[in-house]
Design an enzyme around this catalytic site. Sequence first.
Site, PDB file in Angstrom:
ATOM      1  N   GLY A  49      60.377  99.490  33.539  1.00 11.33           N
ATOM      2  CA  GLY A  49      61.098  99.259  33.369  1.00 11.33           C
ATOM      3  C   GLY A  49      62.284 100.189  31.364  1.00 11.33           C
ATOM      4  O   GLY A  49      62.876  99.980  31.298  1.00 11.33           O
ATOM      5  N   TRP A  51      62.019 102.572  30.442  1.00 18.63           N
ATOM      6  CA  TRP A  51      62.570 104.527  30.189  1.00 18.63           C
ATOM      7  C   TRP A  51      64.319 103.938  30.635  1.00 18.63           C
ATOM      8  O   TRP A  51      64.956 104.712  29.765  1.00 18.63           O
ATOM      9  CB  TRP A  51      62.621 105.071  30.702  1.00 18.63           C
ATOM     10  CG  TRP A  51      60.745 106.100  30.304  1.00 18.63           C
ATOM     11  CD1 TRP A  51      60.107 105.773  28.894  1.00 18.63           C
ATOM     12  CD2 TRP A  51      61.159 107.058  30.400  1.00 18.63           C
ATOM     13  NE1 TRP A  51      59.921 106.410  28.498  1.00 18.63           N
ATOM     14  CE2 TRP A  51      59.885 107.311  29.443  1.00 18.63           C
ATOM     15  CE3 TRP A  51      61.417 108.517  31.196  1.00 18.63           C
ATOM     16  CZ2 TRP A  51      59.647 109.067  29.229  1.00 18.63           C
ATOM     17  CZ3 TRP A  51      60.869 109.425  31.133  1.00 18.63           C
ATOM     18  CH2 TRP A  51      60.208 110.041  29.827  1.00 18.63           C
ATOM     19  N   ASP A  69      61.671 103.322  42.073  1.00 13.90           N
ATOM     20  CA  ASP A  69      60.142 103.156  41.996  1.00 13.90           C
ATOM     21  C   ASP A  69      59.776 102.775  42.953  1.00 13.90           C
ATOM     22  O   ASP A  69      60.460 102.123  43.315  1.00 13.90           O
ATOM     23  CB  ASP A  69      59.822 102.447  40.141  1.00 13.90           C
ATOM     24  CG  ASP A  69      57.907 102.356  39.898  1.00 13.90           C
ATOM     25  OD1 ASP A  69      58.029 103.768  38.987  1.00 13.90           O
ATOM     26  OD2 ASP A  69      57.335 102.506  40.955  1.00 13.90           O
ATOM     27  N   ASN A  87      61.063 105.581  47.559  1.00 14.87           N
ATOM     28  CA  ASN A  87      59.728 106.301  47.565  1.00 14.87           C
ATOM     29  C   ASN A  87      60.571 107.537  47.522  1.00 14.87           C
ATOM     30  O   ASN A  87      60.953 107.889  48.113  1.00 14.87           O
ATOM     31  CB  ASN A  87      59.284 106.483  48.675  1.00 14.87           C
ATOM     32  CG  ASN A  87      57.592 107.287  48.685  1.00 14.87           C
ATOM     33  OD1 ASN A  87      57.938 108.456  48.354  1.00 14.87           O
ATOM     34  ND2 ASN A  87      56.535 107.325  49.432  1.00 14.87           N
ATOM     35  N   ASP A 111      59.447 109.221  34.533  1.00 13.81           N
ATOM     36  CA  ASP A 111      58.096 109.117  34.148  1.00 13.81           C
ATOM     37  C   ASP A 111      56.755 109.350  35.182  1.00 13.81           C
ATOM     38  O   ASP A 111      56.187 107.776  34.883  1.00 13.81           O
ATOM     39  CB  ASP A 111      58.365 107.992  32.673  1.00 13.81           C
ATOM     40  CG  ASP A 111      57.295 107.617  31.987  1.00 13.81           C
ATOM     41  OD1 ASP A 111      56.834 108.628  31.926  1.00 13.81           O
ATOM     42  OD2 ASP A 111      56.564 106.979  32.334  1.00 13.81           O
ATOM     43  N   LYS A 151      57.912 114.129  32.913  1.00 18.56           N
ATOM     44  CA  LYS A 151      56.502 114.535  32.177  1.00 18.56           C
ATOM     45  C   LYS A 151      55.894 114.833  33.073  1.00 18.56           C
ATOM     46  O   LYS A 151      55.312 114.516  34.715  1.00 18.56           O
ATOM     47  CB  LYS A 151      55.965 113.220  32.174  1.00 18.56           C
ATOM     48  CG  LYS A 151      54.287 112.725  31.845  1.00 18.56           C
ATOM     49  CD  LYS A 151      53.824 110.913  31.339  1.00 18.56           C
ATOM     50  CE  LYS A 151      53.872 110.510  32.427  1.00 18.56           C
ATOM     51  NZ  LYS A 151      53.354 108.722  33.054  1.00 18.56           N
TER      52      LYS A 151
END
Length: 204
Positions: A49, A51, A69, A87, A111, A151
């Site tokens: 959490g 970010w 997430d 998902n 991320d 990322k």
Amino acid sequence: MKKYRDHYFLKAKQENYPARSVYKLKEIDNRFKIFRQGMKVLDLGAAPGSWSLGAAEKVGPRGRVLACDLQETDTVFPDNVTFMQENVFERSEAFENLLDEIAPFDVVISDMAPRTTGTRFTDQARSLELCLEALAVADRCLIKGGSFVVKIFMGPDVQELVQAMRQRFSAVKSFKPKSSRAESKETFYVCLGYRGVETSDTDK
């Protein structure tokens, strides 16, 4: 433990962030100015959490962050953050409905990282897959002119992602924050000025 890791790990604890990764996002925003007050942000791969908390600070109480997430998190979020265990490869109807309710988003950040196997090629391929899925989600809900941060573990196939992003954004920049570990293969791509998916004449 290395000194730079000590510094960011301890700094995160002192400032009540669940992970040191928040400082990567702060560096990205300091460099590229992706956040403004009142914006709506979608955070993919949000757990634990950090970010989401960093983005929530930047967009303020008039802004909103939707965080998702695969893993649950016990982080206590402010009122402008909604967390959903989800998902992104198999987006549920509830998640799609929430996207529709909040969209369009001004910024999509990811991320996400695969479970590492220790095999560099496999890890890089899985990272690329996650990045392309994040980009597909951005196509679904990002406003024109919006920003995308993702990322990736660098590897030979990264140009596939770069090409796809350049087809959609006015500017695509690579950036490795100082708060990233020196030995890490991760790099962040910051994409500005979303134009949408360009369709060739043969696809029309």
